[in-house]
Design an enzyme around this catalytic site. Sequence first.
Site, mmCIF file in Angstrom:
data_model
loop_
_atom_site.group_PDB
_atom_site.id
_atom_site.type_symbol
_atom_site.label_atom_id
_atom_site.label_comp_id
_atom_site.label_asym_id
_atom_site.label_seq_id
_atom_site.Cartn_x
_atom_site.Cartn_y
_atom_site.Cartn_z
ATOM 1 N N ILE A 178 21.780 -41.103 -41.680
ATOM 2 C CA ILE A 178 21.362 -40.059 -42.857
ATOM 3 C C ILE A 178 22.124 -40.259 -43.874
ATOM 4 O O ILE A 178 21.730 -40.650 -44.886
ATOM 5 C CB ILE A 178 21.328 -38.756 -42.329
ATOM 6 C CG1 ILE A 178 20.651 -38.592 -41.024
ATOM 7 C CG2 ILE A 178 21.027 -37.885 -43.314
ATOM 8 C CD1 ILE A 178 20.713 -37.478 -40.357
ATOM 9 N N SER A 199 22.758 -28.823 -38.857
ATOM 10 C CA SER A 199 21.900 -29.015 -37.887
ATOM 11 C C SER A 199 21.144 -27.789 -37.383
ATOM 12 O O SER A 199 21.490 -26.678 -37.411
ATOM 13 C CB SER A 199 22.475 -29.817 -36.567
ATOM 14 O OG SER A 199 21.813 -29.750 -35.431
ATOM 15 N N TYR A 242 29.166 -28.469 -30.477
ATOM 16 C CA TYR A 242 28.494 -28.727 -31.952
ATOM 17 C C TYR A 242 27.812 -27.925 -32.679
ATOM 18 O O TYR A 242 27.528 -27.689 -33.584
ATOM 19 C CB TYR A 242 27.415 -30.110 -31.528
ATOM 20 C CG TYR A 242 26.620 -30.699 -32.682
ATOM 21 C CD1 TYR A 242 27.088 -31.618 -33.566
ATOM 22 C CD2 TYR A 242 25.405 -30.296 -32.739
ATOM 23 C CE1 TYR A 242 26.334 -32.118 -34.562
ATOM 24 C CE2 TYR A 242 24.554 -30.946 -33.591
ATOM 25 C CZ TYR A 242 25.024 -31.757 -34.709
ATOM 26 O OH TYR A 242 24.260 -32.309 -35.554
ATOM 27 N N LYS A 289 28.294 -26.270 -36.556
ATOM 28 C CA LYS A 289 27.292 -26.306 -37.144
ATOM 29 C C LYS A 289 26.933 -24.904 -37.819
ATOM 30 O O LYS A 289 26.565 -24.705 -38.929
ATOM 31 C CB LYS A 289 26.044 -27.067 -36.944
ATOM 32 C CG LYS A 289 26.452 -28.553 -36.716
ATOM 33 C CD LYS A 289 26.703 -29.636 -38.077
ATOM 34 C CE LYS A 289 26.782 -30.885 -37.603
ATOM 35 N NZ LYS A 289 27.034 -31.549 -38.827
ATOM 36 N N THR A 342 18.736 -41.964 -35.562
ATOM 37 C CA THR A 342 20.075 -42.552 -35.982
ATOM 38 C C THR A 342 20.747 -43.133 -34.780
ATOM 39 O O THR A 342 20.472 -42.673 -33.650
ATOM 40 C CB THR A 342 20.889 -41.747 -36.729
ATOM 41 O OG1 THR A 342 21.335 -40.619 -35.686
ATOM 42 C CG2 THR A 342 20.207 -41.251 -38.081
#
Length: 475
Positions: A209, A333, A359, A363, A392
């Site tokens: 990204i 995210s 994660y 975030k 990705t």
Amino acid sequence: MVEIKEAVTVCRPIDDVFRYLSNFTNIEQWDPGVLTSVNLSDGPVQVGTSFELTLRYLFIPIHMIYTITEYEPPCRVVLKGEGDSFAVTDTIELSPNDHGTMVSYTASFAFSSLSPRLQKIIRPALSLIGKTSMAGMKKALSPIARVPQSVSLFSTGVHPVDVAADRLLIPGALGFSKWGYRLSNVFWRANAESLTRQTVVLTGATAGIGKAAALGLAQRGARLTFIARNRDKALATQKELIQKTGNKTIDFYIADLSLMADVTRVAKEILNDKPIVDVLINNAGALFSEHAETPEGLERSFAINLLGPFILTRLLLKGLESAKSPRIVNVSSGGMYTQKVHVDDMEMRCQPYDGATAYAWAKRSLVILTELWADQLKHIAVHAMHPGWVDTQGLAASLPRFHKRIRPLLRTPEQGSDTIVWLASAMEPGQCSGLFWLDRRPHLTHVFPGTRETDDERRQLWRALEEHERRYLFS
Ligand SMILES: NC(=O)c1ccc[n+]([C@@H]2O[C@H](COP(=O)([O-])OP(=O)(O)OC[C@H]3O[C@@H](n4cnc5c(N)ncnc54)[C@H](OP(=O)(O)O)[C@@H]3O)[C@@H](O)[C@H]2O)c1
């Protein structure tokens, strides 16, 4: 031969107008008769660059190939278009005037199988199409400094339609897919803003990204500075960006952004060289399936996704505060929706490690930080966004099963980066702060019960990050 001539004046510098109009991929933003326009050539826009256009004429799609035959920045560009039944030469001439830039547009049509009488008959229709296109061009190039409607109308900053979609599991999740992107972009206004003379600092530009965002920012003429951890990748990225855009104002600094010693060093180096930073984009991030610590003893998800962006932003504030209309964009995210902030255990040391949860904690915290910064920094527009589900290497490596299963639904990196580039450049996001965006619209930050933090937890988060920061800044 039928010739149509139109002229409009737009309130913008000639260089910006030339950059926007000569890149014919932008025509789909301003000409209502154009469905899509794709650049078929590698390298910067120049003589020989070709674009494939799909036009809509009386509900019938028509395909045309346009090629630039004359390119004289910032005054003149000529394109020859070839279709099945006609050819057209578009001549765009620009000249500065007291109000900005005058744009003269001449379209000369040559029809292979149309009698002179019929050509005379269709002339008024072509003239009307020309006038509509020029009106679209003027609108796209006329900046409107307005707050996004949904922000000004509703106290949450989120439109009721988006509130409903966010709260419903399936529509909410589908919004993250390429279908969400396609549905949203039908309603977008053109974004013709240039970033010329603006210094943009971007992390994570060597892949995914971030790389697509770097391309979009470079195309808009930004003075782009990216931070990367791998010198060979950084050199290759810089070369590729310059080769594709012709923008030579691209440089990079080397730092592993999960190492706070590197973060503090690189921030100082950047500020030394660039006292003014117009935009900072915290994009570098990663999801790790296994627990591991950085050489500095930090859990690595916490380090790269939260503490790194916190310290980098705080150190670059001096440069941002010197800019005229500065912005910060934090890439979060949709995964954060599932979790509440965990201030007592930010590095997940008190429970078995789960990478997706660690994660999501980081975030989630980044979104809270965005809101806290928006309150504190009145001069800076601070935004958080999520890119949707994007195909990705990062996603494939971190969630291989999820990536394989939903691959047909994934967005391209360009689609995932669109809102980053928009938040960095468009006028509207310069007028508001502290929101969480997907596809150029603000969205809810909480959709599941029990994820909302208290004021006390927000204060604890801030204090904990400041404490970490002190350790690295003054050690
Ligand atoms: N892909 C998705 O579906 C998705 C969804 C939601 C949010 N996001 C977020 O979007 C952002 C970009 O993700 P992506 O999918 O494009 O990831 P990606 O393909 O793995 O790219 C990540 C970029 O960050 C850089 N980076 C990673 N760790 C770094 C470190 N320690 N120091 C310096 N640079 C580092 C990488 O550098 P190298 O090239 O050296 O590896 C790369 O340039 C991340 O913040 C991610 O959390 C992605």
